[in-house]
Design an enzyme around this catalytic site. Structure first.
Site: not given
Length: 376
Positions: A253, A263
């Site tokens: 990612y 995140y």
């Protein structure tokens, strides 16, 4: 996987999103048509060359040369994985990237083996047996994807000696055995001899919702262990039974190289490690076993696991609004890319991070920002 499939760190294993004006989690991954070649599992035969006039004509006369496919050959450039066997680690339901990859490989003719996190094994196998996944198992030709064997797997543990007592006695693991990475590889070798394709589709960050400054050492190391070292371990133990010319892929990612607020828990660090390891493993596995190693960096999609992040729908909408291709991002697009990367068509590609995110990774400004939107 365990904790690989539990924390939602893997926004990559996902259902497709839809446009920002629609429900973000409404559609289900469906693998697009992959036509199979009629010949062997290799490149299509070279086309013959024909000319519109004799090559012996005067130099002043134009000669038009065109490529014409040979008689009886199939049209297009097909992906043919017939005769290949794939082991996909990290499939626990029918709405993730692992499932989409399995379907793409199956549509191309590969035999599918999967590794499922032990606590999710019974539910997954029961759902398969009762036909709950039949609709999402449909392949382009109308048949159902066949999963030849489901193996219990917890990629956090390399061998039985690594498993702590509290996990051994945990009721969620009761009734399952031989589920460490080493044991799973040994079972596959015993039952099938070898594989050609290895897919790593699992991750976990137990503290993914915490900012990095608030992440504990144990949480950080757990994210690294489950999300990146697990790939090293899988390749280490499966490499000896991989046929030369095979391929391995993982899922990463963009947080590996850009800041994605929210995140957390060390997941961005784990993805960075995964991408770095991809390069090193490509060299080592390439020299040792003639195996190619790549990773796919996919855009945010809304899986059950990704919901644990807490704002996955907003990430999906941001991607839709700001990516160069303002369209729905489907899990099958990742599946199709995976099928290409493990096929002979990608025989010279290794050590690469391939972006499948509608181009979002190329953007330096958010076009929906009030600061710049008036300029567009």
């Amino acid at each position: 996987m365990a904790p690989c499939a539990t924390a939602g760190a893997q926004m990559l294993a996902a259902r497709p999103c839809v446009s920002a004006s629609q429900s973000m989690l409404a559609s289900r991954a469906a693998v697009s048509r992959i036509d199979l070649a009629l010949g062997a599992s290799s490149f299509a035969s070279c086309p013959r060359i024909s000319c519109s006039r004799s090559l012996g004509s005067s130099r002043s006369s134009p000669v038009a040369v065109r490529a014409v496919s040979g008689e009886g050959s199939s049209s297009g450039l097909p992906i043919d994985l017939r005769g290949k066997r794939a082991f996909i680690a990290g499939v626990a339901d029918d709405n993730g990237y692992g499932w989409a990859i399995a379907k793409a490989l199956a549509a191309a003719g590969a035999e599918i083996l999967v590794g499922t996190w032990v606590p999710a094994l019974n539910i997954f196998e029961t759902s398969l047996r009762r036909g709950k996944f039949d609709e999402s198992r449909k392949l382009p030709d109308g048949s159902l994807m066949e999963i030849v064997k489901v193996y219990p797997l917890d990629a956090v543990y390399d061998s039985p000696e690594d498993v702590p007592e509290d996990v051994k006695t945990n009721k969620r693991y009761a009734g399952s055995s031989n589920w460490t990475v080493k044991e799973a590889a040994e079972l596959v070798k015993k039952e099938y001899g070898s594989i050609d394709i290895l897919v790593h589709s699992l991750a976990n960050g137990p503290e993914v919702t915490k900012p990095l400054l608030e992440t504990s050492r144990s949480g950080y190391l757990a994210a690294i262990s489950a999300s990146s070292y697990s790939f090293v371990s899988l390749l280490k133990h499966f490499l000896p039974i991989m046929n030369p010319g095979g391929a391995s892929i993982s899922l990463t990612y963009i947080a590996s190289e850009r800041t994605i607020p929210g995140y957390g828990g060390g997941m961005s660090s784990a993805k960075a490690a995964l991408e770095s390891d991809t390069k090193v493993l490509a060299f080592e596995a390439g020299r040792k076993g003639k195996i190619r190693v790549n990773t796919i960096s996919a855009g945010p999609l809304g899986s059950r696991a990704a919901k644990a992040i807490g704002f996955i729908e907003k990430m999906i909408e941001y991607s839709y609004v700001n990516a160069p291709l303002q369209k729905e991002l489907l899990a099958d697009e990742v599946g199709n890319t995976a099928a290409f990367l493990v096929s002979p068509l990608a025989s010279a590609i290794t050590g690469s991070t391939v972006y499948v995110d509608n181009g979002l990774n190329t953007m330096g400004l958010a076009v929906d920002s009030p600061t710049v939107s008036s300029l567009l």
